[in-house]
Design an enzyme around this catalytic site. Structure first.
Site, PDB file in Angstrom:
ATOM      1  N   ARG A  11       0.854  -1.178   0.000  1.00  0.00           N
ATOM      2  CA  ARG A  11       0.000   0.000   0.000  1.00  0.00           C
ATOM      3  C   ARG A  11       0.898   1.238   0.000  1.00  0.00           C
ATOM      4  NH1 ARG A  11      -2.362  -3.341   4.140  1.00  0.00           N
ATOM      5  NH2 ARG A  11      -4.476  -4.024   3.603  1.00  0.00           N
ATOM      6  N   LYS A  22      -2.550  -1.986   7.852  1.00  0.00           N
ATOM      7  CA  LYS A  22      -3.705  -1.360   8.481  1.00  0.00           C
ATOM      8  C   LYS A  22      -3.868  -1.861   9.910  1.00  0.00           C
ATOM      9  CE  LYS A  22      -6.530  -0.282   4.430  1.00  0.00           C
ATOM     10  NZ  LYS A  22      -7.841  -0.488   3.773  1.00  0.00           N
ATOM     11  N   HIS A  61      -4.611  -8.767   3.846  1.00  0.00           N
ATOM     12  CA  HIS A  61      -6.055  -8.660   4.042  1.00  0.00           C
ATOM     13  C   HIS A  61      -6.490  -9.502   5.233  1.00  0.00           C
ATOM     14  CE1 HIS A  61      -6.912  -7.446  -0.398  1.00  0.00           C
ATOM     15  NE2 HIS A  61      -6.577  -6.429   0.341  1.00  0.00           N
TER      16      HIS A  61
END
Length: 312
Positions: free
Chosen positions: A154, A178, A271
């Site tokens: 990212r 994240k 993810h």
């Protein structure tokens, strides 16, 4: 419970909508644009339900209205806006004690489909790395692009990398994803070579730990990365639409197409849920159809029958 207004027209949804729009314009001093938007949405709702008193409207009427908007081709966002206008109208009527409860409070618009980012094909991705390297900034830009495409990072992850996070001998980099979760991302041979070239010329600044530095030899900003990547793509391929998320998606799509291992791609992308990966790394239908035609026994049987039936 009916409207306190005297005329039959005032007792309908249309009449109530008119009074609400007047309230927005006169008492709330809403902008002309806001008033016009509410009026447009509520006129459509009033036309849909007909001459019905507000107190007789139930949630199923509003769901049916949303369904008809959907059938006309309105987007989920547009339907949500209409429902918000209807919800505000009934909240106004509840506040005036003209009705007891807001029948629109539990009605939601259909979820908007998630837009899939575009991916470069393999040849387009390869072309991105064919430009001449003529300066320190070119070395840095090449290394950043190689990491985006080769490791699936990212933008926020790439910007946050420190020199100590990189292990070129082992072929990996530790990134903060994240939610503060860290993961290990692979660094391929091409990216390793590009990073070695950048590290050999990276300005040494006391106390600056960032792997990629920009103006003032401080950590490069996310915006600068976006602009430099766009420039690199324009120079090498004339494609000014390339951005970090596109390279991340290209990484995932090309890896999935080659391996078919969805779980591995999920781990590499960082993810938390497999459903995110399934959306993010879609395979186009034509590719799936080719796999089916080549592998499924019933598909092959159909081909054989078609061949047998064809005139010789």
């Amino acid at each position: 419970m009916t409207s306190e207004s005297g005329t039959e027209a005032d007792a309908t949804i249309g009449g109530a909508a008119g009074r609400f729009v007047t309230h927005l314009r006169v008492e709330r001093r809403a902008s002309d644009h806001t008033v016009a938007a509410y009026r447009r949405d509520l006129e459509r709702f009033a036309a849909d339900v007909g001459a019905v008193a507000p107190g007789d409207i139930r949630s199923h009427h509003i769901r049916a209205f949303a369904g008809r908007l959907h059938a006309r081709g309105l987007s989920p966002r547009s339907i949500a806006r209409h429902l918000s206008s209807v919800r505000s109208l009934f909240a106004f009527l509840v506040g005036r004690r003209e009705i007891r409860a807001n029948p629109a409070s539990g009605v939601r618009a259909p979820k908007a489909g998630r837009k899939l980012p575009k991916a470069l094909d393999a040849d387009q991705a390869k072309q991105l790395f064919t430009g001449a390297v003529e300066s320190e900034r070119d070395l840095r830009d090449r290394a950043m692009a190689e990491l985006f495409y080769g490791s699936g990072l990212r933008l926020s992850e790439l910007v946050a990398i420190n020199v100590r996070d990189l292990d070129l001998a082992g072929g990996f980099v530790t990134v903060a994803g994240k939610g503060g979760k860290t993961r290990i991302a692979p660094v391929g041979t091409a990216a390793q070579d590009a990073l070695r070239g950048w590290l050999a010329t990276r300005p040494g600044v006391r106390g600056e730990e960032a792997l990629f530095t920009g103006r003032g030899n401080h950590r490069i900003s996310a915006r600068s990365v976006q602009l430099r990547l766009k420039r690199l793509a324009i120079v090498t391929s004339g494609n000014g639409g390339v951005h970090p998320h596109m390279l991340r998606h290209s990484f995932a799509s090309h890896l999935l197409e080659s391996s078919g291992d969805l779980r591995a791609v999920q781990e590499l992308l960082g993810h938390a849920n497999l459903s995110t990966t399934q959306i993010y790394t879609h395979l186009d239908f034509q590719h799936l159809a080719k796999v089916y035609d080549a592998a499924h026994p019933r598909a092959r049987a159909a081909d054989r029958r078609a061949g047998a039936d064809s005139p010789g």
